[in-house]
Write a protein that holds these residues in place. Sequence first.
Motif, PDB file in Angstrom:
ATOM      1  N   GLU A 102      44.277  24.857  51.364  1.00  0.00           N
ATOM      2  CA  GLU A 102      43.072  24.964  50.601  1.00  0.00           C
ATOM      3  C   GLU A 102      42.302  26.019  50.671  1.00  0.00           C
ATOM      4  N   GLY A 105      44.173  28.861  48.743  1.00  0.00           N
ATOM      5  CA  GLY A 105      44.006  28.797  47.278  1.00  0.00           C
ATOM      6  C   GLY A 105      42.467  29.243  47.028  1.00  0.00           C
ATOM      7  N   ARG A 106      41.654  28.844  47.855  1.00  0.00           N
ATOM      8  CA  ARG A 106      40.298  29.356  47.586  1.00  0.00           C
ATOM      9  C   ARG A 106      40.197  31.139  47.745  1.00  0.00           C
ATOM     10  N   ALA A 108      42.537  33.068  47.090  1.00  0.00           N
ATOM     11  CA  ALA A 108      43.368  33.783  46.191  1.00  0.00           C
ATOM     12  C   ALA A 108      42.278  33.598  44.754  1.00  0.00           C
ATOM     13  N   ASP A 109      41.753  32.426  44.590  1.00  0.00           N
ATOM     14  CA  ASP A 109      40.678  32.302  43.431  1.00  0.00           C
ATOM     15  C   ASP A 109      39.683  33.497  43.519  1.00  0.00           C
ATOM     16  N   GLY A 110      39.255  33.548  44.805  1.00  0.00           N
ATOM     17  CA  GLY A 110      37.853  34.224  45.014  1.00  0.00           C
ATOM     18  C   GLY A 110      38.396  35.817  44.710  1.00  0.00           C
ATOM     19  N   THR A 112      40.625  37.117  42.591  1.00  0.00           N
ATOM     20  CA  THR A 112      40.540  37.258  40.943  1.00  0.00           C
ATOM     21  C   THR A 112      39.049  37.481  40.338  1.00  0.00           C
ATOM     22  N   ARG A 113      38.227  36.660  41.088  1.00  0.00           N
ATOM     23  CA  ARG A 113      36.837  36.938  40.484  1.00  0.00           C
ATOM     24  C   ARG A 113      36.131  38.230  41.215  1.00  0.00           C
ATOM     25  N   ASP A 114      36.873  38.988  42.013  1.00  0.00           N
ATOM     26  CA  ASP A 114      36.045  40.129  42.489  1.00  0.00           C
ATOM     27  C   ASP A 114      35.942  41.209  41.433  1.00  0.00           C
ATOM     28  N   GLN A 118      38.932  43.382  39.222  1.00  0.00           N
ATOM     29  CA  GLN A 118      38.614  43.399  37.575  1.00  0.00           C
ATOM     30  C   GLN A 118      38.080  44.547  36.936  1.00  0.00           C
TER      31      GLN A 118
END
Length: 361
Positions: A102, A105-106, A108-110, A112-114, A118
């Motif tokens: 968990e 995954g958290r 990796a998701d964070g 992509t929001r950096d 981006q």
Amino acid sequence: MSAVILPTAHIMSSAENKVENSSTEEEERGKKRKMSLSSCGVCGSEEAKYRCPACLTHSCSLPCVKKHKEVSGCSGVRNKTAFVTLSQFDEMALLSDYRFLEDTGRFADGATRDNLVQAPRVTVKSKKLASNARKMNITLRFLPITFSKSRENSTFFLTKEKLFLWHLKLIFPQSSSEFTQRRVSDKQTLKQILTSYIHPTESDPVTRQKLKMYVQARFDHVKVFMKVEGRKANSVRYHELDIEKSLRDNLSYKTLIEYPVLHVVLKDHWKDYPLKGPAEPASACAPFAAKNDKVGQEKETATQVSPSPQRSPTTGETNISRTAQEMEPPPQKKAKRGDEEQEEGEITDSSDEDDKNIPCD
């Protein structure tokens, strides 16, 4: 008063409850005793109450826990990826693995929001500035837009006038002061730029007070340096700029990151700003030219020593003496240009590889 007689069954049940409670307490004490298999691994005098999740060292109190971390350098964090045998794999190990997945995954998701990930590396404005700077023999590079130096950069290019309006930072180390000037024309000389800071009469009074050491010094005792980009941190070098020349001439054939940063230094501190050594392109080819001359002389000698070719009477083929071939040295590889002229501490840029592959004339 008449005495109250309790039933025998009630007395027996209460006694059994007491026995059960006492046995439960003994079991819990026994479990606690089992947890404390040894004495404290730090002080050695008390019974162990805690166990380090990382190295499984026993301790008895919070001071011993802190001392254990200081002495051993242990972080106290359990290794979530440590190997667990199948016989020791229980529900707690399964829950730990699930939480680890968990967290992965958290994370990796964070990522992509950096904003740093981006954000585009190069914008349209930066491409335009770099292209026009290249025409003026200036290598202009940019940081990601999330960097503060990139956000504060106000450099602008006037297309019709073909003029750069630089975002300029001036550092006065002897007064521990920094000043930022926006939209500075690249046609201005460094002397004109410094006049508003260190001139005895024409400078701003407030700025003049901060830069009193510079104002009192003679103008020829002041030099301007700019850091050479693309070097190691332990080998910093500087460019010495000409105060009488324009900003464009001083920045020509130099590399900038975002905008120019100029160091205004007094005479007593010039030695603290080592200069970059001059490049000597011809030195890289000189040793190989000497080798080629030597090879040519050996070939001439081999030609003179070798006898004339003789024709075989049986086959009619010409037998050439191998003396000349044996004396001929193996071909020399051409050296890449720039190996000798690259100064110690300079970081090789991938964009300059094409220039290094140019053969020597």
